[in-house]
Design a protein around this motif. Structure first.
Motif, PDB file in Angstrom:
ATOM      1  N   TYR A   1       0.815  -1.217   0.000  1.00  0.00           N
ATOM      2  CA  TYR A   1       0.000   0.000   0.000  1.00  0.00           C
ATOM      3  C   TYR A   1       0.850   1.269   0.000  1.00  0.00           C
ATOM      4  O   TYR A   1       0.463   2.281  -0.570  1.00  0.00           O
ATOM      5  CB  TYR A   1      -0.959  -0.006   1.186  1.00  0.00           C
ATOM      6  N   VAL A   2       2.005   1.200   0.648  1.00  0.00           N
ATOM      7  CA  VAL A   2       2.916   2.346   0.620  1.00  0.00           C
ATOM      8  C   VAL A   2       3.497   2.500  -0.779  1.00  0.00           C
ATOM      9  O   VAL A   2       3.546   3.594  -1.329  1.00  0.00           O
ATOM     10  CB  VAL A   2       4.038   2.189   1.675  1.00  0.00           C
ATOM     11  N   ASN A   3       3.941   1.383  -1.341  1.00  0.00           N
ATOM     12  CA  ASN A   3       4.565   1.436  -2.667  1.00  0.00           C
ATOM     13  C   ASN A   3       3.606   1.862  -3.771  1.00  0.00           C
ATOM     14  O   ASN A   3       4.019   2.505  -4.733  1.00  0.00           O
ATOM     15  CB  ASN A   3       5.213   0.091  -3.005  1.00  0.00           C
ATOM     16  N   ASP A   4       2.304   1.512  -3.648  1.00  0.00           N
ATOM     17  CA  ASP A   4       1.368   1.919  -4.706  1.00  0.00           C
ATOM     18  C   ASP A   4       0.709   3.269  -4.426  1.00  0.00           C
ATOM     19  O   ASP A   4      -0.110   3.744  -5.203  1.00  0.00           O
ATOM     20  CB  ASP A   4       0.318   0.831  -4.970  1.00  0.00           C
TER      21      ASP A   4
ATOM     22  N   VAL B   1      -1.232   4.418   0.814  1.00  0.00           N
ATOM     23  CA  VAL B   1      -0.848   4.956   2.117  1.00  0.00           C
ATOM     24  C   VAL B   1       0.490   5.660   1.935  1.00  0.00           C
ATOM     25  O   VAL B   1       1.410   5.095   1.350  1.00  0.00           O
ATOM     26  CB  VAL B   1      -0.705   3.814   3.150  1.00  0.00           C
ATOM     27  N   THR B   2       0.601   6.882   2.427  1.00  0.00           N
ATOM     28  CA  THR B   2       1.871   7.601   2.272  1.00  0.00           C
ATOM     29  C   THR B   2       2.872   7.222   3.355  1.00  0.00           C
ATOM     30  O   THR B   2       4.076   7.228   3.122  1.00  0.00           O
ATOM     31  CB  THR B   2       1.665   9.121   2.284  1.00  0.00           C
ATOM     32  N   SER B   3       2.372   6.885   4.542  1.00  0.00           N
ATOM     33  CA  SER B   3       3.255   6.473   5.629  1.00  0.00           C
ATOM     34  C   SER B   3       2.437   5.826   6.739  1.00  0.00           C
ATOM     35  O   SER B   3       1.218   5.983   6.804  1.00  0.00           O
ATOM     36  CB  SER B   3       4.032   7.661   6.186  1.00  0.00           C
ATOM     37  N   PHE B   4       3.142   5.088   7.600  1.00  0.00           N
ATOM     38  CA  PHE B   4       2.535   4.544   8.811  1.00  0.00           C
ATOM     39  C   PHE B   4       3.632   4.426   9.852  1.00  0.00           C
ATOM     40  O   PHE B   4       4.814   4.477   9.536  1.00  0.00           O
ATOM     41  CB  PHE B   4       1.834   3.205   8.552  1.00  0.00           C
ATOM     42  N   ALA B   5       3.239   4.289  11.105  1.00  0.00           N
ATOM     43  CA  ALA B   5       4.220   4.288  12.181  1.00  0.00           C
ATOM     44  C   ALA B   5       4.018   3.087  13.101  1.00  0.00           C
ATOM     45  O   ALA B   5       2.874   2.666  13.341  1.00  0.00           O
ATOM     46  CB  ALA B   5       4.113   5.572  12.983  1.00  0.00           C
ATOM     47  N   LEU B   6       5.111   2.560  13.600  1.00  0.00           N
ATOM     48  CA  LEU B   6       5.089   1.439  14.542  1.00  0.00           C
ATOM     49  C   LEU B   6       6.175   1.613  15.591  1.00  0.00           C
ATOM     50  O   LEU B   6       7.249   2.139  15.303  1.00  0.00           O
ATOM     51  CB  LEU B   6       5.364   0.113  13.810  1.00  0.00           C
ATOM     52  N   TRP B   7       5.888   1.123  16.784  1.00  0.00           N
ATOM     53  CA  TRP B   7       6.924   0.999  17.797  1.00  0.00           C
ATOM     54  C   TRP B   7       7.503  -0.404  17.686  1.00  0.00           C
ATOM     55  O   TRP B   7       6.832  -1.330  17.251  1.00  0.00           O
ATOM     56  CB  TRP B   7       6.346   1.172  19.204  1.00  0.00           C
ATOM     57  N   ASN B   8       8.736  -0.565  18.104  1.00  0.00           N
ATOM     58  CA  ASN B   8       9.362  -1.872  18.141  1.00  0.00           C
ATOM     59  C   ASN B   8       8.754  -2.636  19.319  1.00  0.00           C
ATOM     60  O   ASN B   8       8.932  -2.249  20.472  1.00  0.00           O
ATOM     61  CB  ASN B   8      10.874  -1.708  18.325  1.00  0.00           C
TER      62      ASN B   8
ATOM     63  N   VAL C   1       3.655   6.021  30.497  1.00  0.00           N
ATOM     64  CA  VAL C   1       5.074   6.055  30.149  1.00  0.00           C
ATOM     65  C   VAL C   1       5.161   5.832  28.645  1.00  0.00           C
ATOM     66  O   VAL C   1       4.699   4.805  28.138  1.00  0.00           O
ATOM     67  CB  VAL C   1       5.870   4.972  30.896  1.00  0.00           C
ATOM     68  N   LEU C   2       5.723   6.786  27.939  1.00  0.00           N
ATOM     69  CA  LEU C   2       5.851   6.666  26.489  1.00  0.00           C
ATOM     70  C   LEU C   2       7.253   6.200  26.121  1.00  0.00           C
ATOM     71  O   LEU C   2       8.240   6.755  26.611  1.00  0.00           O
ATOM     72  CB  LEU C   2       5.565   7.997  25.802  1.00  0.00           C
ATOM     73  N   LEU C   3       7.325   5.208  25.259  1.00  0.00           N
ATOM     74  CA  LEU C   3       8.608   4.711  24.777  1.00  0.00           C
ATOM     75  C   LEU C   3       9.341   5.799  24.008  1.00  0.00           C
ATOM     76  O   LEU C   3      10.552   5.910  24.066  1.00  0.00           O
ATOM     77  CB  LEU C   3       8.385   3.482  23.887  1.00  0.00           C
ATOM     78  N   GLY C   4       8.613   6.597  23.292  1.00  0.00           N
ATOM     79  CA  GLY C   4       9.180   7.629  22.438  1.00  0.00           C
ATOM     80  C   GLY C   4       8.411   7.643  21.138  1.00  0.00           C
ATOM     81  O   GLY C   4       7.400   6.953  20.983  1.00  0.00           O
ATOM     82  N   ASP C   5       8.879   8.403  20.215  1.00  0.00           N
ATOM     83  CA  ASP C   5       8.202   8.471  18.929  1.00  0.00           C
ATOM     84  C   ASP C   5       8.341   7.146  18.193  1.00  0.00           C
ATOM     85  O   ASP C   5       9.406   6.523  18.209  1.00  0.00           O
ATOM     86  CB  ASP C   5       8.796   9.589  18.069  1.00  0.00           C
ATOM     87  N   PRO C   6       7.281   6.707  17.522  1.00  0.00           N
ATOM     88  CA  PRO C   6       7.387   5.486  16.730  1.00  0.00           C
ATOM     89  C   PRO C   6       8.220   5.732  15.474  1.00  0.00           C
ATOM     90  O   PRO C   6       8.452   6.876  15.078  1.00  0.00           O
ATOM     91  CB  PRO C   6       5.939   5.177  16.361  1.00  0.00           C
TER      92      PRO C   6
END
Length: 80
Positions: free
Chosen positions: A4-7, A10-17, A61-66
């Motif tokens: 979906y990103v390649n076509d 979706v322009t972007s998406f975010a994930l935490w590890n 408690v936030l891990l940080g930015d994804p």
């Protein structure tokens, strides 16, 4: 999501590890169990290799930015 990103759907998406999320959660739990923190806003604790963390509002408690995946970097990862 890579398709979906390649076509362009979706322009972007975010994930935490997920490993880092679990790692940090275990350090927060340990700090609570040992009485180093109460979970109150402003409490600080050691997150091991991830550094130090501060409990925020509503006991969060936030891990940080994804990590943000987009067309420029999506090919660098194996989601299969």
């Amino acid at each position: 999501m890579p398709d979906y990103v390649n076509d362009g759907t979706v322009t972007s998406f975010a994930l935490w590890n997920p490993a880092d999320v679990g790692y940090l959660a275990s350090y927060a739990a340990k700090a609570l169990i040992e009485g180093d923190i109460t979970g109150a806003e402003g409490d600080e604790f050691d997150g091991g290799k991830l550094g130090s963390y501060t409990v925020g509002a509503d006991n969060i408690v936030l891990l940080g930015d994804p990590y943000v995946f987009d067309k420029d970097n999506i090919g660098d990862f194996n989601f299969g």
